[in-house]
Design an enzyme around this catalytic site. Sequence first.
Site, PDB file in Angstrom:
ATOM      1  N   ALA A 149       0.860  -1.183   0.000  1.00 56.21           N
ATOM      2  CA  ALA A 149       0.000   0.000   0.000  1.00 56.21           C
ATOM      3  C   ALA A 149       0.893   1.229   0.000  1.00 56.21           C
ATOM      4  O   ALA A 149       2.029   1.172   0.483  1.00 56.21           O
ATOM      5  CB  ALA A 149      -0.869  -0.004   1.254  1.00 56.21           C
ATOM      6  N   GLY A 179       0.432  -5.092   0.543  1.00 53.26           N
ATOM      7  CA  GLY A 179      -0.713  -5.089  -0.384  1.00 53.26           C
ATOM      8  C   GLY A 179      -0.358  -5.688  -1.738  1.00 53.26           C
ATOM      9  O   GLY A 179      -1.244  -6.172  -2.452  1.00 53.26           O
ATOM     10  N   GLU A 191      -0.820  -9.256  -1.188  1.00 54.25           N
ATOM     11  CA  GLU A 191      -2.268  -9.492  -1.061  1.00 54.25           C
ATOM     12  C   GLU A 191      -2.932  -9.448  -2.440  1.00 54.25           C
ATOM     13  O   GLU A 191      -3.822 -10.243  -2.736  1.00 54.25           O
ATOM     14  CB  GLU A 191      -2.884  -8.453  -0.117  1.00 54.25           C
ATOM     15  CG  GLU A 191      -2.438  -8.671   1.333  1.00 54.25           C
ATOM     16  CD  GLU A 191      -2.893  -7.574   2.267  1.00 54.25           C
ATOM     17  OE1 GLU A 191      -2.764  -6.383   1.908  1.00 54.25           O
ATOM     18  OE2 GLU A 191      -3.388  -7.897   3.365  1.00 54.25           O
ATOM     19  N   GLU A 200       3.564  -5.387   7.221  1.00 52.76           N
ATOM     20  CA  GLU A 200       2.734  -4.412   7.941  1.00 52.76           C
ATOM     21  C   GLU A 200       3.104  -4.301   9.413  1.00 52.76           C
ATOM     22  O   GLU A 200       3.041  -3.235  10.012  1.00 52.76           O
ATOM     23  CB  GLU A 200       1.240  -4.802   7.811  1.00 52.76           C
ATOM     24  CG  GLU A 200       0.662  -4.670   6.413  1.00 52.76           C
ATOM     25  CD  GLU A 200       0.881  -5.886   5.507  1.00 52.76           C
ATOM     26  OE1 GLU A 200       1.669  -6.798   5.872  1.00 52.76           O
ATOM     27  OE2 GLU A 200       0.254  -5.925   4.429  1.00 52.76           O
TER      28      GLU A 200
HETATM   29  N1  COA Z   1       4.543   3.296  -0.146  1.00 46.53           N
HETATM   30  C1  COA Z   1       4.966   4.491  -0.582  1.00 46.53           C
HETATM   31  N2  COA Z   1       6.176   4.688  -1.124  1.00 46.53           N
HETATM   32  C2  COA Z   1       6.988   3.627  -1.240  1.00 46.53           C
HETATM   33  C3  COA Z   1       6.622   2.351  -0.803  1.00 46.53           C
HETATM   34  C4  COA Z   1       5.318   2.195  -0.242  1.00 46.53           C
HETATM   35  N3  COA Z   1       4.866   1.010   0.171  1.00 46.53           N
HETATM   36  N4  COA Z   1       7.633   1.487  -1.039  1.00 46.53           N
HETATM   37  C5  COA Z   1       8.618   2.217  -1.617  1.00 46.53           C
HETATM   38  N5  COA Z   1       8.226   3.502  -1.734  1.00 46.53           N
HETATM   39  C6  COA Z   1       8.988   4.624  -2.306  1.00 46.53           C
HETATM   40  C7  COA Z   1      10.097   5.095  -1.369  1.00 46.53           C
HETATM   41  O1  COA Z   1       9.569   5.993  -0.403  1.00 46.53           O
HETATM   42  C8  COA Z   1      11.017   5.773  -2.360  1.00 46.53           C
HETATM   43  O2  COA Z   1      10.458   7.024  -2.704  1.00 46.53           O
HETATM   44  P1  COA Z   1      11.409   8.358  -2.754  1.00 46.53           P
HETATM   45  O3  COA Z   1      12.443   8.037  -3.794  1.00 46.53           O
HETATM   46  O4  COA Z   1      10.464   9.443  -3.156  1.00 46.53           O
HETATM   47  O5  COA Z   1      11.991   8.488  -1.397  1.00 46.53           O
HETATM   48  C9  COA Z   1      10.905   4.885  -3.586  1.00 46.53           C
HETATM   49  O6  COA Z   1       9.675   4.179  -3.465  1.00 46.53           O
HETATM   50  C10 COA Z   1      12.028   3.866  -3.706  1.00 46.53           C
HETATM   51  O7  COA Z   1      12.069   3.120  -2.504  1.00 46.53           O
HETATM   52  P2  COA Z   1      13.392   2.943  -1.607  1.00 46.53           P
HETATM   53  O8  COA Z   1      12.948   2.667  -0.205  1.00 46.53           O
HETATM   54  O9  COA Z   1      14.302   4.111  -1.812  1.00 46.53           O
HETATM   55  O10 COA Z   1      14.045   1.660  -2.272  1.00 46.53           O
HETATM   56  P3  COA Z   1      15.002   0.610  -1.560  1.00 46.53           P
HETATM   57  O11 COA Z   1      15.530  -0.253  -2.654  1.00 46.53           O
HETATM   58  O12 COA Z   1      15.975   1.292  -0.682  1.00 46.53           O
HETATM   59  O13 COA Z   1      14.047  -0.271  -0.618  1.00 46.53           O
HETATM   60  C11 COA Z   1      12.036  -1.538  -0.084  1.00 46.53           C
HETATM   61  C12 COA Z   1      13.045  -1.067  -1.178  1.00 46.53           C
HETATM   62  C13 COA Z   1      10.910  -2.253  -0.778  1.00 46.53           C
HETATM   63  C14 COA Z   1      12.758  -2.475   0.868  1.00 46.53           C
HETATM   64  C15 COA Z   1      11.524  -0.295   0.673  1.00 46.53           C
HETATM   65  O14 COA Z   1      11.083   0.668  -0.267  1.00 46.53           O
HETATM   66  C16 COA Z   1      10.381  -0.594   1.601  1.00 46.53           C
HETATM   67  O15 COA Z   1      10.588  -1.148   2.659  1.00 46.53           O
HETATM   68  N6  COA Z   1       9.146  -0.194   1.211  1.00 46.53           N
HETATM   69  C17 COA Z   1       7.975  -0.331   2.044  1.00 46.53           C
HETATM   70  C18 COA Z   1       7.457  -1.744   2.007  1.00 46.53           C
HETATM   71  C19 COA Z   1       6.267  -1.888   2.928  1.00 46.53           C
HETATM   72  O16 COA Z   1       6.359  -1.765   4.122  1.00 46.53           O
HETATM   73  N7  COA Z   1       5.098  -2.203   2.326  1.00 46.53           N
HETATM   74  C20 COA Z   1       3.910  -2.510   3.042  1.00 46.53           C
HETATM   75  C21 COA Z   1       3.066  -1.318   3.282  1.00 46.53           C
HETATM   76  S1  COA Z   1       1.663  -1.744   4.294  1.00 46.53           S
END
Ligand code: COA
Length: 260
Positions: free
Chosen positions: A67, A111, A114, A134
């Site tokens: 999400a 999500g 999901e 989450e």
């Molecule tokens: N929602 C909103 N933005 C997200 C996102 C999410 N679920 N997942 C990644 N992004 C965004 C980051 O904020 C970043 O944006 P920015 O460049 O404007 O700062 C961009 O996508 C790239 O992500 P980044 O975190 O820099 O990449 P990474 O390779 O360092 O890490 C992940 C990748 C997937 C490990 C990390 O992005 C992450 O943990 N994301 C969240 C996953 C999550 O918790 N999802 C469940 C939500 S309920």
Amino acid sequence: MGTYETLTVEKRGRVAVLTINRPDKLNALSSQVHADGIAALDELKRDQDVRVLVITGSGPKSFIAGADISEFQGQTPISQRDLFSGRTLFNSLDSFPKPVIAMVNGFCLGGGNELAMACDIRIASDSAKFSQPEINLGIMCGGGGTQRLSRLVGEGRAMEMVLTGDMIDAASAERYGLVNHVYPADQLEAETMKIAEKIAEKAPIALQLSKEAVKFASRSNLDEGLRREIDLFAICFSTEDKQEGVSAFLEKRKPDFKGK
Ligand code: COA
């Protein structure tokens, strides 16, 4: 097809490929993605030329990273509940009348996982990663994660993924039964299209009813499920495609199913 802000749809013969297109946000599911996805599904549902749908994420890194976390800011319990208990991409995919394949090309988180589980078949690249993270945000799954994951992989494995938030790799996801097949990244698309095209040759009404019957299995007891299967099986006997399939077999030729 209409044009959408957050996704593209490409028709390749009888297979439509829907690509969530927010690579800079790792294809996170914003409310606009849900709205665009639901509208695209409504169009694809009506399109008689489309028999199978493939869903993927744009860019080499991510299928869907969950999400859109930025949208959680400012949500109240009631607004979040209303959002998720109304029409979502999860329930729209679950009830979509045609087979849907998730082509998982990278991060498949929260999500995103999901959504993949609301599809009918999951095919992943060997670099894909799966998690329900989450718990790390101090919340829990709300798009079907606890329910669909337990049914797909069993309670113990689901519990570990949901409680730790840890990522598993594609090989583990295949071993768990979370994905059907894993392919090297450069073969993912070709292998997914092979399965999609194979399914697209089958009789559309029989596909729709088969999907409904299989999905009913985890929502009913065995007696109810067996009764439902017989009713759906009987409906197939009202179709022109049943006549075509049986005649083609007897005449030793390939059937040409029309969806009637
Ligand atoms: N929602 C909103 N933005 C997200 C996102 C999410 N679920 N997942 C990644 N992004 C965004 C980051 O904020 C970043 O944006 P920015 O460049 O404007 O700062 C961009 O996508 C790239 O992500 P980044 O975190 O820099 O990449 P990474 O390779 O360092 O890490 C992940 C990748 C997937 C490990 C990390 O992005 C992450 O943990 N994301 C969240 C996953 C999550 O918790 N999802 C469940 C939500 S309920």
